[in-house]
Design a protein around this motif. Structure first.
Motif, PDB file in Angstrom:
ATOM      1  N   PHE A   1      96.804  87.061  91.646  1.00  0.00           N
ATOM      2  CA  PHE A   1      96.055  87.521  92.967  1.00  0.00           C
ATOM      3  C   PHE A   1      94.775  86.641  92.851  1.00  0.00           C
ATOM      4  O   PHE A   1      93.572  87.404  92.845  1.00  0.00           O
ATOM      5  N   ILE A   2      94.810  85.241  93.198  1.00  0.00           N
ATOM      6  CA  ILE A   2      93.412  84.616  93.012  1.00  0.00           C
ATOM      7  C   ILE A   2      93.381  83.946  94.298  1.00  0.00           C
ATOM      8  O   ILE A   2      94.545  83.603  95.139  1.00  0.00           O
ATOM      9  N   GLU A   3      92.033  84.013  94.582  1.00  0.00           N
ATOM     10  CA  GLU A   3      91.974  83.376  96.002  1.00  0.00           C
ATOM     11  C   GLU A   3      91.677  81.939  95.897  1.00  0.00           C
ATOM     12  O   GLU A   3      90.963  81.307  95.553  1.00  0.00           O
ATOM     13  N   LEU A   4      92.759  81.272  96.398  1.00  0.00           N
ATOM     14  CA  LEU A   4      92.852  79.599  96.697  1.00  0.00           C
ATOM     15  C   LEU A   4      92.518  79.381  98.180  1.00  0.00           C
ATOM     16  O   LEU A   4      92.430  80.269  98.998  1.00  0.00           O
ATOM     17  N   ASP A   5      92.614  78.172  98.288  1.00  0.00           N
ATOM     18  CA  ASP A   5      92.139  77.819  99.712  1.00  0.00           C
ATOM     19  C   ASP A   5      93.321  78.313 100.638  1.00  0.00           C
ATOM     20  O   ASP A   5      92.860  78.532 101.871  1.00  0.00           O
ATOM     21  N   ASN A   6      94.258  78.470 100.316  1.00  0.00           N
ATOM     22  CA  ASN A   6      95.662  78.911 101.270  1.00  0.00           C
ATOM     23  C   ASN A   6      96.301  80.025 100.805  1.00  0.00           C
ATOM     24  O   ASN A   6      97.363  80.419 100.926  1.00  0.00           O
ATOM     25  N   TRP A   7      95.243  81.041 100.596  1.00  0.00           N
ATOM     26  CA  TRP A   7      95.442  82.353 100.064  1.00  0.00           C
ATOM     27  C   TRP A   7      96.368  83.242 101.180  1.00  0.00           C
ATOM     28  O   TRP A   7      97.033  83.799 100.769  1.00  0.00           O
TER      29      TRP A   7
ATOM     30  N   PRO B   1     112.076 100.960  96.902  1.00  0.00           N
ATOM     31  CA  PRO B   1     111.048 100.862  95.811  1.00  0.00           C
ATOM     32  C   PRO B   1     110.457  99.515  95.186  1.00  0.00           C
ATOM     33  O   PRO B   1     111.267  98.509  95.259  1.00  0.00           O
ATOM     34  N   PHE B   2     109.125  99.394  95.441  1.00  0.00           N
ATOM     35  CA  PHE B   2     108.647  97.991  94.981  1.00  0.00           C
ATOM     36  C   PHE B   2     107.348  98.221  94.108  1.00  0.00           C
ATOM     37  O   PHE B   2     106.608  99.066  94.199  1.00  0.00           O
ATOM     38  N   PHE B   3     107.481  97.678  92.943  1.00  0.00           N
ATOM     39  CA  PHE B   3     106.588  97.773  91.781  1.00  0.00           C
ATOM     40  C   PHE B   3     105.785  96.487  91.365  1.00  0.00           C
ATOM     41  O   PHE B   3     106.310  95.503  91.418  1.00  0.00           O
ATOM     42  N   LEU B   4     104.588  96.592  91.052  1.00  0.00           N
ATOM     43  CA  LEU B   4     103.751  95.677  90.704  1.00  0.00           C
ATOM     44  C   LEU B   4     103.196  96.021  89.250  1.00  0.00           C
ATOM     45  O   LEU B   4     102.343  97.014  89.076  1.00  0.00           O
ATOM     46  N   LEU B   5     103.343  95.238  88.284  1.00  0.00           N
ATOM     47  CA  LEU B   5     103.248  95.504  87.009  1.00  0.00           C
ATOM     48  C   LEU B   5     102.390  94.331  86.310  1.00  0.00           C
ATOM     49  O   LEU B   5     103.073  93.141  86.444  1.00  0.00           O
ATOM     50  N   GLY B   6     101.488  94.594  85.556  1.00  0.00           N
ATOM     51  CA  GLY B   6     100.903  93.659  84.576  1.00  0.00           C
ATOM     52  C   GLY B   6      99.733  92.695  85.017  1.00  0.00           C
ATOM     53  O   GLY B   6      99.298  91.957  84.309  1.00  0.00           O
ATOM     54  N   ALA B   7      99.342  92.947  86.418  1.00  0.00           N
ATOM     55  CA  ALA B   7      98.548  91.934  86.855  1.00  0.00           C
ATOM     56  C   ALA B   7      97.031  92.265  86.890  1.00  0.00           C
ATOM     57  O   ALA B   7      96.783  93.408  86.687  1.00  0.00           O
ATOM     58  N   ASN B   8      96.217  91.180  87.039  1.00  0.00           N
ATOM     59  CA  ASN B   8      94.726  91.424  87.239  1.00  0.00           C
ATOM     60  C   ASN B   8      94.333  91.045  88.827  1.00  0.00           C
ATOM     61  O   ASN B   8      95.363  90.292  89.288  1.00  0.00           O
ATOM     62  N   PHE B   9      93.451  91.337  89.458  1.00  0.00           N
ATOM     63  CA  PHE B   9      93.090  90.993  90.641  1.00  0.00           C
ATOM     64  C   PHE B   9      91.879  90.002  90.721  1.00  0.00           C
ATOM     65  O   PHE B   9      90.647  90.310  90.111  1.00  0.00           O
ATOM     66  N   GLY B  10      91.952  88.872  91.268  1.00  0.00           N
ATOM     67  CA  GLY B  10      91.003  87.702  91.510  1.00  0.00           C
ATOM     68  C   GLY B  10      91.200  86.723  90.435  1.00  0.00           C
ATOM     69  O   GLY B  10      92.203  86.530  89.852  1.00  0.00           O
ATOM     70  N   PRO B  11      89.915  85.874  90.255  1.00  0.00           N
ATOM     71  CA  PRO B  11      88.771  85.978  91.199  1.00  0.00           C
ATOM     72  C   PRO B  11      88.808  85.783  92.652  1.00  0.00           C
ATOM     73  O   PRO B  11      89.911  85.102  93.094  1.00  0.00           O
ATOM     74  N   TYR B  12      87.905  86.465  93.343  1.00  0.00           N
ATOM     75  CA  TYR B  12      87.965  86.145  94.728  1.00  0.00           C
ATOM     76  C   TYR B  12      86.606  86.120  95.239  1.00  0.00           C
ATOM     77  O   TYR B  12      85.637  86.748  94.648  1.00  0.00           O
ATOM     78  N   LYS B  13      86.180  85.515  96.484  1.00  0.00           N
ATOM     79  CA  LYS B  13      84.933  85.645  97.092  1.00  0.00           C
ATOM     80  C   LYS B  13      84.693  86.438  98.338  1.00  0.00           C
ATOM     81  O   LYS B  13      83.893  86.790  98.955  1.00  0.00           O
ATOM     82  N   ASP B  14      85.919  86.122  98.999  1.00  0.00           N
ATOM     83  CA  ASP B  14      86.265  86.531 100.464  1.00  0.00           C
ATOM     84  C   ASP B  14      86.644  87.965 100.394  1.00  0.00           C
ATOM     85  O   ASP B  14      87.529  88.436  99.788  1.00  0.00           O
ATOM     86  N   ARG B  15      85.625  88.749 100.949  1.00  0.00           N
ATOM     87  CA  ARG B  15      85.967  90.360 101.111  1.00  0.00           C
ATOM     88  C   ARG B  15      87.286  90.577 101.860  1.00  0.00           C
ATOM     89  O   ARG B  15      87.975  91.589 101.535  1.00  0.00           O
ATOM     90  N   ASN B  16      87.680  89.757 102.762  1.00  0.00           N
ATOM     91  CA  ASN B  16      88.741  90.025 103.448  1.00  0.00           C
ATOM     92  C   ASN B  16      90.207  89.721 102.681  1.00  0.00           C
ATOM     93  O   ASN B  16      90.931  90.422 103.128  1.00  0.00           O
TER      94      ASN B  16
END
Length: 360
Positions: A95-101, A117-132
């Motif tokens: 979940f990195i904020e790139l130009d085409n995020w 069921p859907f599971f998300l495991l092992g990730a980190n969030f960012g880096p990002y700048k846009d609050r949206n």
């Protein structure tokens, strides 16, 4: 036997491939499906409970090309997923904020399998700048069955959601190798900074690695430069560093490139004396294998985990690399070990909720 669709980064990156390995080995009586390049059949050939559906055959590429034109990407993958009982999205920097995020967001939204069921495991969030960026994913995350981040920072961003958890990085639970004789060499895991959207750092980074390698060689230690992901520029970076090292040192230098040789690559780390880690999972694997590790942190995901585990050894952030002296790195041979046995236990909590579905 339950069937589980795996969504993962399948570009022959050692860290991401280890995620797949650990997941499948935890649930030997579950059938896993992975849509990936055909060479993953070689890469994961020792894992008996995974089926690789090649995504690089002419037929599949043709179907996906047409579906993209119709604004419906990954048609074949999505059709396969509908026949599974659930899905797991597993990986690190997903979940990195790139130009085409916004495009990447829609692709992840389309991974959901209706009423399953859907599971998300092992990730980190960012880096990002846009609050949206964060708010859009917050809405999507509400539809997931379970989310387990690998660092406190990411957890804190979404802690008010009732399906959010945190555990140490999944690879902390990697099985340690049988004790083998340690070789007279160090491992330097390499990246190409510009491939990581870090401009203007390639040359200073290569120069510092050259200086560090020479310093160790002159103190009777050989050097193995290691690529974790060739397609992300690791191999190219190694070649650029080696070109800068005088030829008189060449017999003390080796290159190790990961692609279809997971166990061999892990063995090279296991037999080393020391790991200089720019790759995130070179740092983790080094710690798991009880090696002193000197991290060169190119991203907050590394410093976040360094802080989470209470690592007290020396390290440097890439932005400050110009000030690093080789002697500091060399002295870390005696100071940069850490006991991660607690993290190895805690890392298993990534699968706490998935266990309820697959270990009944």
């Amino acid at each position: 036997m339950k069937k589980v669709m795996i969504y993962a980064y399948t570009n022959f990156n050692l860290g991401d491939d280890l995620f797949i390995k650990v997941l499948c080995e935890r649930y030997p009586h579950t059938k896993f499906i992975l849509h990936a390049p055909r060479d993953y059949k070689v890469n994961l050939n020792e894992i008996e409970n995974i089926t690789i559906i090649p995504d690089d055959t002419l037929i599949v590429r043709g179907i996906n090309f047409v579906s993209r034109k119709l604004k419906f990407e990954f048609l074949t993958r999505n059709l396969i997923a509908k026949n599974c009982d659930m899905a797991v999205l597993i990986g690190g920097s997903l979940f990195i904020e790139l130009d085409n995020w916004q495009h990447a967001y829609e692709l992840k939204k389309n991974m959901l399998i209706k009423n399953k069921p859907f599971f998300l495991l092992g990730a980190n969030f960012g880096p990002y700048k846009d609050r949206n960026f964060q708010l859009k994913y917050k809405e999507l995350f509400k539809e997931y069955t379970d989310i387990c981040f690998r660092e406190q920072y990411s957890y804190d961003l979404f802690e008010n959601l009732n399906n959010i958890r945190r555990a140490d990085d999944i690879i902390f639970q990697l099985e340690k190798p049988v004790e083998e004789e340690v070789g007279n060499y160090i491992v330097i895991s390499v990246i190409k900074p510009s491939e990581k959207n870090i401009p203007n750092f390639d040359e200073i980074y290569y120069q510092k690695l050259r200086d560090i390698a020479i310093y160790f060689i002159e103190r009777e230690l050989n050097v193995t430069f290691m690529s974790f992901c060739e397609s992300e520029g690791d191999k190219e970076a190694i070649e650029n560093v080696i070109k800068m090292i005088p030829e008189k040192y060449s017999n003390k230098i080796k290159k190790h490139l990961y692609k279809l040789n997971m166990e061999e690559t892990l063995g090279v780390i296991a037999k080393s004396k020391f790991v200089i880690a720019t790759r995130f999972h070179a740092m983790i694997v080094g710690w798991v294998y009880n090696k002193p590790v000197f991290p060169i942190a190119y991203s907050k995901k590394m410093t976040n985990v360094i802080n989470d585990v209470g690592f007290e050894g020396s390290y440097i952030e890439l932005a400050n690399l110009h000030s690093l002296e080789p002697e500091i790195v060399y002295n870390s041979l005696d100071t940069n070990s850490i006991d991660v046995s607690k993290q190895a236990i805690n890392a298993k909590n990534h699968f706490k909720k998935l266990d309820e579905y697959l270990l009944k």
